[in-house]
Scaffold this motif. Structure first.
Motif, short mmCIF file in Angstrom:
data_model
loop_
_atom_site.label_atom_id
_atom_site.label_comp_id
_atom_site.label_asym_id
_atom_site.label_seq_id
_atom_site.Cartn_x
_atom_site.Cartn_y
_atom_site.Cartn_z
N LEU A 129 0.69 -1.28 -0.49
CA LEU A 129 -0.42 -0.04 -0.22
C LEU A 129 0.51 0.92 -0.04
CD1 LEU A 129 -2.76 1.27 0.11
CD2 LEU A 129 -2.48 1.09 2.40
N ALA A 130 2.14 1.34 0.69
CA ALA A 130 3.17 2.54 1.41
C ALA A 130 3.62 2.56 -0.19
CB ALA A 130 3.60 2.16 1.85
N PHE A 131 4.06 1.05 -0.99
CA PHE A 131 4.89 1.11 -2.41
C PHE A 131 3.59 2.07 -3.88
CE2 PHE A 131 7.85 -1.52 -1.22
CZ PHE A 131 8.28 -0.65 -1.22
N PHE A 132 2.51 1.54 -3.17
CA PHE A 132 1.38 2.09 -4.30
C PHE A 132 1.80 3.55 -3.97
CE2 PHE A 132 -3.11 2.65 -5.77
CZ PHE A 132 -3.18 2.36 -6.51
N VAL A 248 5.15 8.21 17.99
CA VAL A 248 4.73 8.43 17.43
C VAL A 248 4.65 10.08 16.97
CG1 VAL A 248 2.43 9.69 17.72
CG2 VAL A 248 2.60 7.21 18.92
N TYR A 249 5.93 10.71 16.96
CA TYR A 249 5.94 11.98 16.57
C TYR A 249 6.69 12.28 15.46
CZ TYR A 249 4.71 13.36 21.26
OH TYR A 249 4.21 13.97 22.67
N MET A 250 6.68 10.90 14.76
CA MET A 250 7.28 10.06 13.61
C MET A 250 6.29 10.86 12.91
SD MET A 250 11.18 9.87 13.73
CE MET A 250 10.79 8.27 11.81
N TYR A 251 5.79 10.77 13.11
CA TYR A 251 4.12 10.61 12.46
C TYR A 251 3.72 11.77 11.89
CZ TYR A 251 4.59 5.60 12.33
OH TYR A 251 5.44 4.27 12.12
N VAL A 252 4.07 13.38 12.39
CA VAL A 252 3.80 13.81 12.23
C VAL A 252 5.10 14.78 11.18
CG1 VAL A 252 2.10 14.33 14.38
CG2 VAL A 252 4.40 15.48 14.65
N ILE A 253 6.06 14.78 11.42
CA ILE A 253 6.79 14.84 10.63
C ILE A 253 6.30 15.40 9.07
CG2 ILE A 253 9.37 15.22 9.63
CD1 ILE A 253 10.12 13.56 12.57
N PRO A 254 6.19 14.76 8.38
CA PRO A 254 5.92 15.07 6.48
C PRO A 254 5.01 16.21 6.83
CG PRO A 254 6.15 12.69 7.11
CD PRO A 254 6.09 13.29 8.50
N ALA A 271 -3.37 17.61 -5.89
CA ALA A 271 -4.81 16.52 -4.89
C ALA A 271 -3.69 14.93 -5.21
CB ALA A 271 -5.44 16.76 -5.88
N MET A 272 -2.94 15.23 -5.75
CA MET A 272 -2.48 13.14 -6.13
C MET A 272 -1.25 13.59 -5.66
SD MET A 272 -3.59 11.30 -8.84
CE MET A 272 -4.51 11.33 -9.87
N GLN A 273 -0.33 14.58 -4.80
CA GLN A 273 0.99 14.81 -4.02
C GLN A 273 -0.48 13.85 -2.29
OE1 GLN A 273 2.45 18.37 -4.48
NE2 GLN A 273 4.67 17.77 -4.00
N LEU A 274 -1.35 14.54 -2.21
CA LEU A 274 -2.29 14.42 -1.23
C LEU A 274 -2.56 13.47 -1.16
CD1 LEU A 274 -3.89 15.84 1.62
CD2 LEU A 274 -5.68 16.06 -0.32
N LEU A 275 -3.13 12.55 -2.23
CA LEU A 275 -3.30 11.97 -2.06
C LEU A 275 -2.16 10.25 -2.28
CD1 LEU A 275 -5.91 9.18 -2.27
CD2 LEU A 275 -5.17 9.01 -4.70
N PHE A 281 0.92 6.56 4.02
CA PHE A 281 0.06 6.38 5.84
C PHE A 281 -0.71 5.96 6.22
CE2 PHE A 281 2.33 11.48 5.16
CZ PHE A 281 3.64 10.86 7.10
N SER A 282 -1.58 5.26 5.36
CA SER A 282 -2.57 4.33 5.60
C SER A 282 -1.23 2.97 5.61
CB SER A 282 -3.73 4.35 4.43
OG SER A 282 -4.05 5.33 4.09
N GLY A 283 -0.36 3.06 4.79
CA GLY A 283 0.57 1.80 4.89
C GLY A 283 1.65 1.62 5.90
N LEU A 284 1.46 2.90 6.54
CA LEU A 284 2.78 3.40 7.84
C LEU A 284 2.16 2.75 8.51
CD1 LEU A 284 4.32 6.07 6.86
CD2 LEU A 284 5.11 4.25 6.88
N TYR A 285 0.54 3.08 8.87
CA TYR A 285 0.04 2.44 9.76
C TYR A 285 -0.89 1.25 10.72
CZ TYR A 285 -4.51 2.08 13.15
OH TYR A 285 -5.46 2.30 14.20
N ILE A 286 -0.37 0.26 9.32
CA ILE A 286 -1.11 -1.23 8.88
C ILE A 286 0.37 -1.65 9.10
CG2 ILE A 286 -1.28 -2.78 7.69
CD1 ILE A 286 -3.07 -1.17 5.92
N VAL A 287 1.50 -1.05 9.33
CA VAL A 287 2.92 -1.89 9.40
C VAL A 287 3.53 -1.78 10.65
CG1 VAL A 287 4.83 -2.06 9.14
CG2 VAL A 287 3.93 -1.69 7.25
N LYS A 288 2.85 -0.55 11.30
CA LYS A 288 3.17 -0.32 12.68
C LYS A 288 2.13 -1.15 13.31
CE LYS A 288 3.63 3.47 16.40
NZ LYS A 288 2.40 3.00 17.07
N LYS A 289 1.32 -1.21 13.35
CA LYS A 289 0.06 -1.98 14.43
C LYS A 289 0.28 -3.91 14.50
CE LYS A 289 -2.12 1.13 16.12
NZ LYS A 289 -2.65 0.61 17.63
#
Length: 303
Positions: A129-132, A248-254, A271-275, A281-289
């Motif tokens: 997901l993150a690579f996507f 947790v604070y790592m994820y607010v750096i971007p 819009a594409m950068q935002l998407l 970050f969805s991928g990062l969240y899944i990996v973190k969990k």
């Protein structure tokens, strides 16, 4: 130190590191990325070693660990820090921060390859997901007016920087467990600066020594705030409240990187950068969990 104050300090570190994606651009506007990194770590290393000696009452590394320490230094300082500054120089702060934030994904993948962690389907799904999301940033994350012809190069270097930064905690894990993250970082700064300095000495005649205040202010910011204040406070935070909560604070750096770039230099986010960022970050969240990734993520540190 009260917990409330510590949280504000960690938030300030995240802000400083996020702003570095923009402020660093001024440092490499005239200097090369290698020259900038060499100067930064030549100045940083003695300060970090002194602070480590004061806090830990020693800086010794056993002789048998020097081989791994050299490898860690080459990957975490010589390679990553140079690639980081190349990415910052040639692409937008938004793209660089989003792509380099994927380092945790590579840590999870490499932890499995090195057999530090068991295979996890959740980790792999999060990685895909993150690579996507990264593909969205690479292919479509360009403002129509903003980028140089070397923007693609900067984007690719951001990915390679993320790989090297993801590899760093895997290599450093035995040393961090035996000594401390601060001690390993202090020595890495010194050792990693040596190849950079040697390269600059051999290419001295081609080096540019800027006279503008922006270049040197950027270097001072990188030394004093990003590295000395940022790293020391980060490790103090880990010691006080644990690595999981600090991460947790790592994820607010971007987020800080994007906002600061918009305010300071007028970068716009499309819009594409935002998407792409949301997908990453969805991928990062899944990996973190994922249970398999938790140990590897604990050893991560920021730039």
């Amino acid at each position: 130190m009260k917990k409330g104050w510590l949280e504000w300090i960690l938030l300030s570190v995240a802000l400083i590191w996020g702003a570095n994606y923009t402020i660093g651009k001024f440092g490499v506007a005239h200097m090369s990325s290698i020259q900038f990194s060499a100067l930064r770590f030549i100045m940083v290393a003695p300060i970090l070693l002194l602070i480590t000696g004061i806090i830990e009452r020693g800086i010794r590394i056993e002789k048998k660990d020097w081989g791994r320490l050299i490898a860690v230094s080459i990957v975490g300082v010589t390679l990553y820090q140079t690639l980081f500054m190349v990415s910052v120089k040639y692409t937008t702060a938004t793209n660089a921060s989003l792509l380099i934030s994927m380092s945790s994904i590579f840590t999870g993948i490499l932890a499995i390859l090195y057999k530090h962690e068991a295979f996890s389907l959740k980790t792999q799904l999060g990685s895909v997901l993150a690579f996507f999301g990264a593909a969205f940033v690479l292919l479509f994350g360009h403002s129509s007016h903003a980028l140089s012809q070397l923007a693609w190069f900067g984007n690719i270097m951001g990915i390679v920087a993320a790989i090297s930064w993801g590899w760093y905690p895997i290599l450093a894990k035995p040393l961090v467990v035996k000594y401390s993250a601060l001690r390993v970082t202090a020595w890495s700064a010194l050792i990693g600066a040596i190849p950079l300095t040697v390269y600059c000495l051999f290419t001295y005649q081609t080096l540019i020594w800027p006279t503008d205040i922006g270049s040197w202010s950027s270097l001072a910011y990188s030394v004093l705030f990003v590295t000395v204040y940022g790293l020391v406070m980060w490790y103090v935070g880990i010691g006080k409240i644990g690595s999981t909560k600090v991460m947790v604070y790592m994820y607010v750096i971007p987020l800080f990187a994007v906002v600061f770039a918009a305010v300071a230099i007028g970068e716009t986010i499309n819009a594409m950068q935002l998407l792409g960022g949301l997908i990453i970050f969805s991928g990062l969240y899944i990996v973190k969990k994922s249970p398999a990734a938790k140990t590897a993520l604990k050893l991560k540190k920021a730039n």
